[in-house]
Design a protein around this motif. Sequence first.
Motif, PDB file in Angstrom:
ATOM      1  N   TYR A   9      25.599 -66.552 -64.169  1.00 32.77           N
ATOM      2  CA  TYR A   9      25.993 -65.732 -65.322  1.00 32.77           C
ATOM      3  C   TYR A   9      27.392 -65.164 -65.129  1.00 32.77           C
ATOM      4  CZ  TYR A   9      25.906 -62.151 -68.940  1.00 32.77           C
ATOM      5  OH  TYR A   9      26.218 -61.377 -70.022  1.00 32.77           O
TER       6      TYR A   9
ATOM      7  N   TRP B  42      32.227 -54.482 -83.234  1.00 33.64           N
ATOM      8  CA  TRP B  42      30.937 -53.884 -82.881  1.00 33.64           C
ATOM      9  C   TRP B  42      30.631 -52.625 -83.689  1.00 33.64           C
ATOM     10  CZ3 TRP B  42      30.067 -54.065 -76.851  1.00 33.64           C
ATOM     11  CH2 TRP B  42      30.371 -55.351 -76.375  1.00 33.64           C
TER      12      TRP B  42
ATOM     13  N   PHE C  40      30.324 -60.332 -77.795  1.00 36.12           N
ATOM     14  CA  PHE C  40      29.033 -59.645 -77.829  1.00 36.12           C
ATOM     15  C   PHE C  40      27.900 -60.637 -77.568  1.00 36.12           C
ATOM     16  CE2 PHE C  40      25.240 -58.251 -80.132  1.00 36.12           C
ATOM     17  CZ  PHE C  40      25.068 -56.953 -79.653  1.00 36.12           C
ATOM     18  N   CYS C  41      28.007 -61.814 -78.173  1.00 31.74           N
ATOM     19  CA  CYS C  41      26.963 -62.828 -77.993  1.00 31.74           C
ATOM     20  C   CYS C  41      26.929 -63.363 -76.568  1.00 31.74           C
ATOM     21  CB  CYS C  41      27.170 -63.961 -78.985  1.00 31.74           C
ATOM     22  SG  CYS C  41      26.959 -63.483 -80.720  1.00 31.74           S
TER      23      CYS C  41
ATOM     24  N   LEU D  13      27.680 -61.642 -73.907  1.00 32.16           N
ATOM     25  CA  LEU D  13      27.088 -60.596 -73.081  1.00 32.16           C
ATOM     26  C   LEU D  13      25.575 -60.509 -73.267  1.00 32.16           C
ATOM     27  CD1 LEU D  13      29.751 -57.756 -73.506  1.00 32.16           C
ATOM     28  CD2 LEU D  13      29.416 -59.250 -71.533  1.00 32.16           C
ATOM     29  N   THR D  14      25.099 -60.847 -74.444  1.00 32.35           N
ATOM     30  CA  THR D  14      23.660 -60.759 -74.720  1.00 32.35           C
ATOM     31  C   THR D  14      22.953 -62.105 -74.587  1.00 32.35           C
ATOM     32  OG1 THR D  14      24.144 -61.018 -77.091  1.00 32.35           O
ATOM     33  CG2 THR D  14      23.918 -58.767 -76.253  1.00 32.35           C
TER      34      THR D  14
ATOM     35  N   ALA E   4      19.448 -62.538 -72.980  1.00 30.52           N
ATOM     36  CA  ALA E   4      18.254 -62.192 -73.755  1.00 30.52           C
ATOM     37  C   ALA E   4      17.676 -63.433 -74.413  1.00 30.52           C
ATOM     38  CB  ALA E   4      18.606 -61.139 -74.807  1.00 30.52           C
TER      39      ALA E   4
ATOM     40  N   SER F 222      16.144 -60.585 -85.736  1.00 26.64           N
ATOM     41  CA  SER F 222      17.563 -60.258 -85.911  1.00 26.64           C
ATOM     42  C   SER F 222      17.897 -60.093 -87.388  1.00 26.64           C
ATOM     43  CB  SER F 222      18.443 -61.350 -85.290  1.00 26.64           C
ATOM     44  OG  SER F 222      18.197 -61.477 -83.912  1.00 26.64           O
TER      45      SER F 222
ATOM     46  N   TYR G 283      26.851 -58.187 -84.764  1.00 24.90           N
ATOM     47  CA  TYR G 283      25.416 -58.291 -85.013  1.00 24.90           C
ATOM     48  C   TYR G 283      25.116 -59.442 -85.965  1.00 24.90           C
ATOM     49  CZ  TYR G 283      26.729 -53.829 -83.182  1.00 24.90           C
ATOM     50  OH  TYR G 283      27.331 -52.863 -82.421  1.00 24.90           O
TER      51      TYR G 283
ATOM     52  N   PHE H 115      25.314 -62.419 -83.723  1.00 27.46           N
ATOM     53  CA  PHE H 115      24.138 -62.561 -82.865  1.00 27.46           C
ATOM     54  C   PHE H 115      23.052 -63.352 -83.577  1.00 27.46           C
ATOM     55  CE2 PHE H 115      20.051 -61.272 -81.105  1.00 27.46           C
ATOM     56  CZ  PHE H 115      20.280 -61.425 -79.740  1.00 27.46           C
TER      57      PHE H 115
END
Length: 364
Positions: A70, A127, A147-148, A150-151, A154, A174, A201, A204
């Motif tokens: 990662y 964000w 952002f995507c 970093l997530t 999940a 989502s 978001y 995402f």
Amino acid sequence: MYFRILGFWRLLAALLVMIFHYLVYGPASGLDAAYRMRALMPLLDMFMMISGFLIMLRYADRLLAERGAYARFIVRRLARFYPLYFATLAYFVIVGIAVHLGWIGSSAAGRYDWSALPANILLVQGWGFTDALTFNYVGWTLSAEWFCYLTLPAAVLIHRRFGTAGLAGLVLVSCAALETATVAGAMPFDNWMVADTWGAYRAFADFAIGALVAMLVRDSRWQLASTRPGWLLFAMTLLLMWNGLGGYPAFTLLAASIFLAALAERNNPDATRLLKSFDQLANASFSIYLIHPVVASLLLGIVWRRLVEPTGFISFYAFWLAPLSVTLVLAMLSARFFETPVAKRLNDLFMALAAPVRKFSRVT
């Protein structure tokens, strides 16, 4: 594997965004055309779906299974896009200084808001931390993709635990959360599918759709070998969007187009050989996207509006071939001679710094 057809579609999306922004500098007919092109806005979401598809397909099985995978992923992604992003941001900072000193004017209110500069540097302007698009205005999509990235764990964890059904659930949750946020006023947009300053978001959800399609393609036993169904569905979707189709139906058709095209290329890589001549340009689609606002500000904002347009010597639609051509050339040069070597140096530096840590961990 390299999905040439998806790279070509992503290039198409980048070119349409560029054309849209360039038409804004034109006469009334150009503004009308730009307004009409807003019907194709879901292609920007398709751009993010394809990113989610490619990243999930590559990292689903090893992102969390290999030690340090990662961290290497994050470094590689930053090394890939941040140098050019920072360079274009620096350009617009210089423009902002000129605007604040009164040397040049700006028709975009709040574009050079210095309070938003830290958010732009940290890539969090998409964000919900800013009220308007600032500096390099297309950079919000990079913030959203960051952002995507970093997530991403999940999505990987959900897939490892619940399979494709889990990813489908992630898409539904989502979208439901985004609908709730817009209805409640927490997200200041009437529709989350047009969010930009809150685009992380939105992205995402797009990434989750792309991740789901990636796993469906990977696990499918359907031996589809022709890319024609994917092309036909994609073309039909564009036509329907141009005539008013939007929202979830458009997203569903775009996702289905990606599935059909990618599945065919997985089964028959030679099916896209005719697109090979576009590889260099397709690999520069990210560069086109980031560089075109710089070219627009120089060749259209200054040269066209201040020097050429007042003379009436040439029409806008003849002149705009210059910024279009310059953007494509600069993007390919940047991808080859700036972004690639800088990314390699940054990755090599990270590997050199990480080597003692890996050696210590093995000893202990």
